[in-house]
Write a protein that holds these residues in place. Structure first.
Motif, PDB file in Angstrom:
ATOM      1  N   LEU A  46       0.879  -1.201   0.035  1.00  0.00           N
ATOM      2  CA  LEU A  46       0.037  -0.058   0.142  1.00  0.00           C
ATOM      3  C   LEU A  46       0.814   1.425   0.063  1.00  0.00           C
ATOM      4  O   LEU A  46       0.260   2.501  -0.252  1.00  0.00           O
ATOM      5  N   GLY A  47       2.278   1.159   0.402  1.00  0.00           N
ATOM      6  CA  GLY A  47       2.985   2.294   0.325  1.00  0.00           C
ATOM      7  C   GLY A  47       2.967   3.230   1.496  1.00  0.00           C
ATOM      8  O   GLY A  47       2.815   4.331   1.423  1.00  0.00           O
ATOM      9  N   THR A  48       2.675   2.463   2.624  1.00  0.00           N
ATOM     10  CA  THR A  48       2.182   3.212   3.644  1.00  0.00           C
ATOM     11  C   THR A  48       3.185   3.111   4.791  1.00  0.00           C
ATOM     12  O   THR A  48       4.406   2.351   4.686  1.00  0.00           O
ATOM     13  N   VAL A  49       3.252   3.728   5.811  1.00  0.00           N
ATOM     14  CA  VAL A  49       4.414   3.723   6.949  1.00  0.00           C
ATOM     15  C   VAL A  49       3.461   3.372   8.361  1.00  0.00           C
ATOM     16  O   VAL A  49       2.182   3.002   8.270  1.00  0.00           O
ATOM     17  N   GLY A  50       4.157   3.514   9.321  1.00  0.00           N
ATOM     18  CA  GLY A  50       3.308   3.055  10.699  1.00  0.00           C
ATOM     19  C   GLY A  50       3.870   1.609  11.117  1.00  0.00           C
ATOM     20  O   GLY A  50       4.809   1.012  10.507  1.00  0.00           O
ATOM     21  N   PHE A 100       4.090  -7.330  -6.168  1.00  0.00           N
ATOM     22  CA  PHE A 100       3.362  -6.091  -6.863  1.00  0.00           C
ATOM     23  C   PHE A 100       3.828  -4.750  -5.912  1.00  0.00           C
ATOM     24  O   PHE A 100       3.469  -3.852  -6.337  1.00  0.00           O
ATOM     25  N   GLN A 101       4.889  -5.136  -5.118  1.00  0.00           N
ATOM     26  CA  GLN A 101       5.231  -3.988  -4.314  1.00  0.00           C
ATOM     27  C   GLN A 101       5.946  -3.118  -5.117  1.00  0.00           C
ATOM     28  O   GLN A 101       6.915  -3.374  -5.893  1.00  0.00           O
ATOM     29  N   GLY A 102       5.770  -1.693  -5.206  1.00  0.00           N
ATOM     30  CA  GLY A 102       6.610  -0.701  -6.111  1.00  0.00           C
ATOM     31  C   GLY A 102       6.044  -0.449  -7.269  1.00  0.00           C
ATOM     32  O   GLY A 102       6.674   0.162  -8.276  1.00  0.00           O
TER      33      GLY A 102
END
Length: 379
Positions: free
Chosen positions: A89-93, A262-264
């Motif tokens: 999802l391209g998120t942080v946390g 699928f990342q990136g």
């Protein structure tokens, strides 16, 4: 942003709210709705851990990494393999235990060990009226009337905000073996995975990566047993293609769990649940840019161009399935909705439950369009 430090403060925030609330655990999945942010970061910490009883009680905002480290120190783990969605999802946390159960996040071991909800023993939550509710218990044998525990798992925070969860944990296996099988196509891959899952060798993972042309099969348990089953399964699968033993089993299956392929990459991401035997029929119809398969072919991850409606293609193919829009821009989410529409009788039940638990419509409103079901309720 509201950041309550205990359940009493959480109940006060919800009771006094006059506008929608966007509920966040670690923030790794975003929110998807408009509203004042309600963070559970303050509700973090281990309440009770009894390794001998295989039970753990933690506050809902506790990071998964903290829990995994504690369990590993006692040779235990969460068998349902909750996903880390940050890369996709391209998120942080930091992923939290409350988020894992709110989404019923279940990894490759789902086919053998069950879903996240199967490990949830008890829950404390605050409903949309600001009332604290407790259901279930802290042990594996308890009878508490209505099973709200299972109802909360996969509800995505739309029925209540969890403050504490009790869960069952399991020992870490002594040995793990991961076999990779080179196959020619998807039909062959599904037949090979079905053969492995139908064998007596207690397979705990069966996935297919068409990009690499490899089927991956996982075995876990006591070392002599794993060695025996590995040899037997290698011989039985040889007719489908060349079988090899993978070195980094942990990294391989973490990548399958988190859909690292699928990342990136640009585009929408869909999660489709079907019968494994339907996967070869459905895959060409999707016309996706890339596909990944888990759960023996029963879980399809599809990367598509922006705005493409895969639900229409699944329906047009005459295949029974559930398609969840996992990653897309706001316009696509608004147009298509995140979750699979329900049949009318189920829609009436779901809407009635939301009105009962959240009469003012405060908790993640709009996350589900009318008649849609949370993804956690399937798979």
């Amino acid at each position: 942003m509201y950041t309550p430090q205990d359940e009493a403060e959480l109940a006060e925030v919800i009771a006094n709210a006059r506008a929608p609330l966007c509920i966040k655990g670690g923030g790794t999945r975003g929110c998807g709705v408009e509203g004042a942010a309600l963070s559970l970061a303050g509700l973090s910490g281990i309440e009770l851990y009894e390794p001998g009883s295989l039970t753990l009680v933690v506050k809902a905002g506790t990071p998964l990494a903290e829990i995994e480290a504690l369990l590993a120190s006692e040779g235990q783990r969460m068998a349902f393999e909750p996903m880390d969605a940050r890369g996709l999802l391209g998120t942080v946390g930091a992923p939290t235990i409350g988020g894992a159960f709110a989404t019923n996040s279940s990894g490759p071991r789902r086919i053998q060990a069950g879903a996240a909800r199967d490990y949830l023993l008890g829950v404390r939550f605050v409903d949309g009226a600001g009332q604290s509710v407790k259901n279930g218990g802290r042990v594996m044998k308890n009878v508490t009337g209505y099973d709200l525990v299972k109802l909360m798992a996969g509800a995505h925070g739309t029925l209540g905000v969890m403050s504490e969860v009790s869960l069952k944990v399991l020992p870490i296996p002594e040995a793990v073996a991961s076999l990779s099988l080179a196959v020619a196509d998807l039909p062959t891959a599904v037949r090979a995975m079905s053969a492995a899952l139908g064998s007596p060798y207690d397979v705990t993972g069966a996935a297919y990566d068409p990009i690499a042309g490899l089927v991956h099969i996982r075995l876990e348990g006591f070392a002599p047993s794993v060695q025996y089953r590995q040899e037997k399964l290698t011989a039985e699968l040889a007719g489908f293609g060349l079988v090899a033993l993978q070195d980094d089993a942990a990294g391989l299956w973490a990548g399958i769990r988190d859909v690292s392929a699928f990342q990136g990459r640009e585009g929408d991401v869909w999660r489709i649940s079907v019968k494994p035997s339907d996967a070869p029929l459905l895959a060409p119809v999707l016309e996706a840019e890339a596909l990944q398969f888990d759960w023996g072919g029963g879980l399809i991850w599809a990367l598509t161009s922006a705005g493409l409606d895969l639900r229409a293609r699944v329906a047009a193919a005459g295949i029974a399935g559930h398609a969840t829009l996992v990653r897309a821009d706001q316009a696509t989410r608004a147009a298509l909705g995140q979750f699979q529409p329900q049949a009318k009788p189920l829609e009436a039940i779901s809407d009635g439950l939301r009105r009962r638990f959240d009469p003012r419509g405060l908790l993640n409103p709009g996350l589900m369009n009318a008649g849609q079901m949370p993804s956690g309720q399937k798979g």
